[in-house]
Design a protein around this motif. Structure first.
Motif, PDB file in Angstrom:
ATOM      1  N   ALA A   7     -17.836  75.095  30.905  1.00  0.00           N
ATOM      2  CA  ALA A   7     -18.906  75.384  30.155  1.00  0.00           C
ATOM      3  C   ALA A   7     -18.855  75.681  28.642  1.00  0.00           C
ATOM      4  O   ALA A   7     -17.837  76.419  28.125  1.00  0.00           O
ATOM      5  CB  ALA A   7     -19.611  76.564  30.438  1.00  0.00           C
ATOM      6  N   ALA A   8     -19.232  74.705  27.812  1.00  0.00           N
ATOM      7  CA  ALA A   8     -18.976  74.692  26.475  1.00  0.00           C
ATOM      8  C   ALA A   8     -20.041  75.188  25.772  1.00  0.00           C
ATOM      9  O   ALA A   8     -21.176  74.596  25.720  1.00  0.00           O
ATOM     10  CB  ALA A   8     -18.845  73.433  25.912  1.00  0.00           C
ATOM     11  N   ILE A   9     -20.070  76.361  24.904  1.00  0.00           N
ATOM     12  CA  ILE A   9     -21.422  76.779  24.183  1.00  0.00           C
ATOM     13  C   ILE A   9     -20.847  76.772  22.503  1.00  0.00           C
ATOM     14  O   ILE A   9     -19.990  77.350  22.293  1.00  0.00           O
ATOM     15  CB  ILE A   9     -21.508  78.532  24.308  1.00  0.00           C
ATOM     16  N   ALA A  10     -21.753  75.894  21.794  1.00  0.00           N
ATOM     17  CA  ALA A  10     -21.444  75.958  20.563  1.00  0.00           C
ATOM     18  C   ALA A  10     -22.369  76.459  19.626  1.00  0.00           C
ATOM     19  O   ALA A  10     -23.265  77.087  19.980  1.00  0.00           O
ATOM     20  CB  ALA A  10     -21.422  74.359  20.365  1.00  0.00           C
ATOM     21  N   GLY A  11     -21.821  76.762  18.458  1.00  0.00           N
ATOM     22  CA  GLY A  11     -22.503  77.418  17.321  1.00  0.00           C
ATOM     23  C   GLY A  11     -23.222  76.458  16.487  1.00  0.00           C
ATOM     24  O   GLY A  11     -23.185  75.102  16.742  1.00  0.00           O
ATOM     25  N   PHE A  12     -24.092  76.994  15.597  1.00  0.00           N
ATOM     26  CA  PHE A  12     -25.182  76.242  14.942  1.00  0.00           C
ATOM     27  C   PHE A  12     -24.404  75.574  13.859  1.00  0.00           C
ATOM     28  O   PHE A  12     -25.112  74.540  13.011  1.00  0.00           O
ATOM     29  CB  PHE A  12     -26.288  77.110  14.676  1.00  0.00           C
ATOM     30  N   ASN A  13     -23.304  76.043  13.002  1.00  0.00           N
ATOM     31  CA  ASN A  13     -23.161  75.606  11.616  1.00  0.00           C
ATOM     32  C   ASN A  13     -22.416  74.137  11.612  1.00  0.00           C
ATOM     33  O   ASN A  13     -22.620  73.559  10.675  1.00  0.00           O
ATOM     34  CB  ASN A  13     -22.260  76.629  11.075  1.00  0.00           C
ATOM     35  N   PHE A  14     -21.709  73.738  12.437  1.00  0.00           N
ATOM     36  CA  PHE A  14     -21.227  72.435  12.751  1.00  0.00           C
ATOM     37  C   PHE A  14     -21.691  72.096  14.286  1.00  0.00           C
ATOM     38  O   PHE A  14     -20.960  71.878  15.046  1.00  0.00           O
ATOM     39  CB  PHE A  14     -19.884  72.586  12.625  1.00  0.00           C
ATOM     40  N   PRO A  15     -22.986  71.673  14.316  1.00  0.00           N
ATOM     41  CA  PRO A  15     -23.382  71.362  15.779  1.00  0.00           C
ATOM     42  C   PRO A  15     -22.690  70.183  16.394  1.00  0.00           C
ATOM     43  O   PRO A  15     -22.315  70.365  17.532  1.00  0.00           O
ATOM     44  CB  PRO A  15     -24.909  70.715  15.428  1.00  0.00           C
ATOM     45  N   LEU A  16     -22.128  69.301  15.751  1.00  0.00           N
ATOM     46  CA  LEU A  16     -21.833  68.077  16.398  1.00  0.00           C
ATOM     47  C   LEU A  16     -20.144  68.226  16.450  1.00  0.00           C
ATOM     48  O   LEU A  16     -19.524  67.940  17.521  1.00  0.00           O
ATOM     49  CB  LEU A  16     -22.034  66.841  15.624  1.00  0.00           C
ATOM     50  N   LEU A  17     -19.620  68.811  15.426  1.00  0.00           N
ATOM     51  CA  LEU A  17     -17.988  68.881  15.292  1.00  0.00           C
ATOM     52  C   LEU A  17     -17.575  69.897  16.381  1.00  0.00           C
ATOM     53  O   LEU A  17     -16.763  69.744  17.128  1.00  0.00           O
ATOM     54  CB  LEU A  17     -17.679  69.347  13.929  1.00  0.00           C
ATOM     55  N   LEU A  18     -18.309  71.196  16.325  1.00  0.00           N
ATOM     56  CA  LEU A  18     -17.931  72.095  17.564  1.00  0.00           C
ATOM     57  C   LEU A  18     -18.214  71.651  18.879  1.00  0.00           C
ATOM     58  O   LEU A  18     -17.222  71.933  19.764  1.00  0.00           O
ATOM     59  CB  LEU A  18     -18.844  73.497  17.294  1.00  0.00           C
ATOM     60  N   ALA A  19     -18.987  70.844  19.153  1.00  0.00           N
ATOM     61  CA  ALA A  19     -19.418  70.235  20.398  1.00  0.00           C
ATOM     62  C   ALA A  19     -18.053  69.156  20.774  1.00  0.00           C
ATOM     63  O   ALA A  19     -17.853  69.308  21.768  1.00  0.00           O
ATOM     64  CB  ALA A  19     -20.598  69.742  20.642  1.00  0.00           C
TER      65      ALA A  19
END
Length: 494
Positions: free
Chosen positions: A165-177
């Protein structure tokens, strides 16, 4: 929930710019438009927000069950196959940089320049992950070095941990994902991705990118939604590991919920990053680097330069130099190619960051440039911030740089370590002795010599200590975190 009807197509890059209709969530590689529709405001679009479909508990359960059914297929893929999928995904994103960059501007409010850079980093991360797939190998274990192991051969192998389960932040939406999805594919794990509810759009392209690149459709879901989706992912019995990027407060809740079910966690959390500038530093380099490191992505980065801890003999001069550098950076419409500093993600964030600046000034700080003017926040440099100020303890997550003086290296280390955080730090000095002393003394996941805390090469191990997280990201590290080491022994013939 899914039936035999022809599903809508997975959203591609062009769909992110049309604004037509709600964007779907993705379950097992299939676009799904059934569910509650939520409007998400844009910090950069003059036409307002976009609509997106949110998942509920039943959708999460179905996605997790579908992913669990794909575990064997993912684990059976050869390293070569996984590496090829990662390289094809990188090529897919590279061929759509402009559409993806504009989408990121509309979601986050950062400048077009920073958004293009984010997509380029995604491409590099996927390519690095493809290289890293072959790095994770087993080893011989010398069990015959102890009496009980005599006459035996032992070695280790690495196997996928299972559903991630991968839960990403908003500041780098694509890179963190991408960091999380690349690690999961590299390890051979199905992945359930939850983007931030603030930035759910650009990430959707990853579903089409990885499926068209050869990843099993059942092994990718993108589950838009709020905290209830994150909770359901943490508690679903099919999920074996939770990888989260976000605030330390939410990370603690993620760890608690996952821990109830003995799930593994990788947490990349907040910071209050320090960069120490010694008396013998190259001040031009330090000022230029700190100005850039404190304002890139409008300061919305967990390793953004927040505290510059400068030797008292050069603190005033350095603050002035940083202020001149920051004042020269172009602010304005984030879609304008000439803009360097864009918007914060929401008016509420502007008010929060402005409150931290006002609090620092109330405790004696001097505004070198910027500040709060008529309720509006300009990129800000402060001098003489004192310990009672909230800025010395809390994460700003905005374009604010505070210069704090120190008298000796012990004090510099104490100041750097005085927050609950420890993600990344920077040091500027001409002395190798000073560099090593500070690198060893500062409590953080990494220290960058003659660079700021904001430096990150996407292929390096990345993660913090204390309240800044657990575990490491970066492709090779993420693949290891998402794998399980197994020992195999043989009793040899007598």
């Amino acid at each position: 929930m899914l039936d035999d009807a022809t599903p809508p197509p997975l959203p591609g890059p062009s769909a992110l710019r049309t604004g037509a209709g709600p964007l779907p969530l993705v379950v097992g590689g299939r676009a799904v438009l059934d569910g509650s529709v939520v409007e998400v405001a844009s910090p950069a679009s003059p036409t307002g927000g976009r609509d997106v479909v949110h998942a509920d508990a039943a959708v999460v359960a179905e996605a997790a069950s579908t992913a669990d059914g794909a575990r064997a297929a993912c684990a059976a893929m050869s390293r070569r196959e996984r590496a090829q999928i990662l390289r094809r995904t990188a090529a897919y994103l590279e061929s759509h940089i402009e559409d993806l960059a504009v989408s990121l501007v509309l979601e986050v409010g950062k400048s077009l320049r920073d958004s293009r850079g984010e997509v380029q980093r995604c491409v590099a991360t996927l390519e690095a992950a493809a290289d890293a797939v072959a790095e994770l190998g087993g080893r011989e274990v010398p069990v015959d070095a102890v009496p009980v192991g005599a006459g035996r051969l032992a070695f280790t192998t690495w196997e996928p941990v299972g559903v991630v389960a991968a839960i990403a932040g908003f500041n780098f939406p694509l890179l963190l994902a991408v960091h999380k999805v690349a690690g999961a594919i590299g390890a051979g794990c199905p992945v359930l991705l939850k983007p931030s509810e603030r930035t759910p759009f650009t990430t959707l392209v990853l579903a089409e990118a990885v499926v068209t690149s050869g990843w099993p459709p059942a092994a990718i879901s993108i589950l838009n939604g709020g905290p209830d989706v994150a909770t359901a992912l943490c508690e679903d019995p099919h999920v074996r590991l939770v990888s989260f990027t976000g605030s330390s407060a939410i990370g603690a809740k993620i760890a608690e919920r996952a821990g109830r079910h003995l799930k593994r966690v990788v947490l990349e959390l907040g910071s209050n990053a320090a960069t120490i500038v010694a008396h013998d530093a190259d001040l031009s380099l330090a000022a230029r680097s700190c100005a850039t490191g404190g304002t890139a992505s409008t300061g919305q980065s967990c390793i953004s330069v927040q505290r510059v801890i400068a030797h008292r003999s050069i603190a005033d001069d350095l603050a002035r130099r940083i202020g001149e550098e920051v004042a020269a950076l172009t602010t304005g419409d984030p879609l304008d190619p000439d803009t360097v500093i864009g918007n914060l993600i929401s008016p509420a964030e502007v008010r929060r960051v402005a409150g931290l600046v006002d609090d620092a000034v109330a405790h004696g700080a001097e505004v070198v440039t910027g500040g709060v003017d008529g309720g509006k926040l300009r990129p800000t440099v402060l001098l003489g911030v004192t310990a009672p100020a909230r800025l010395c303890r809390e994460e700003v997550f905005g374009p604010v740089i505070a210069v704090l003086p120190y008298d000796d290296l012990d004090e510099a280390v104490d100041l750097a370590n005085s927050t609950p955080y420890g993600l990344m730090a920077g040091v500027f000095t001409a002395s190798i002795d000073t560099a090593l002393r500070l690198a060893r003394g500062v409590e953080s996941g990494g220290v960058h010599i003659n660079d700021t805390s904001n430096f990150r090469a996407d292929n390096m191990p990345y993660g913090g200590v204390k309240s800044s997280g657990i575990g490491k990201e970066g492709p090779a590290s993420a693949i290891r975190e998402m794998s399980v080491e197994k020992v195999i022994t043989f009793r040899l013939p007598a």
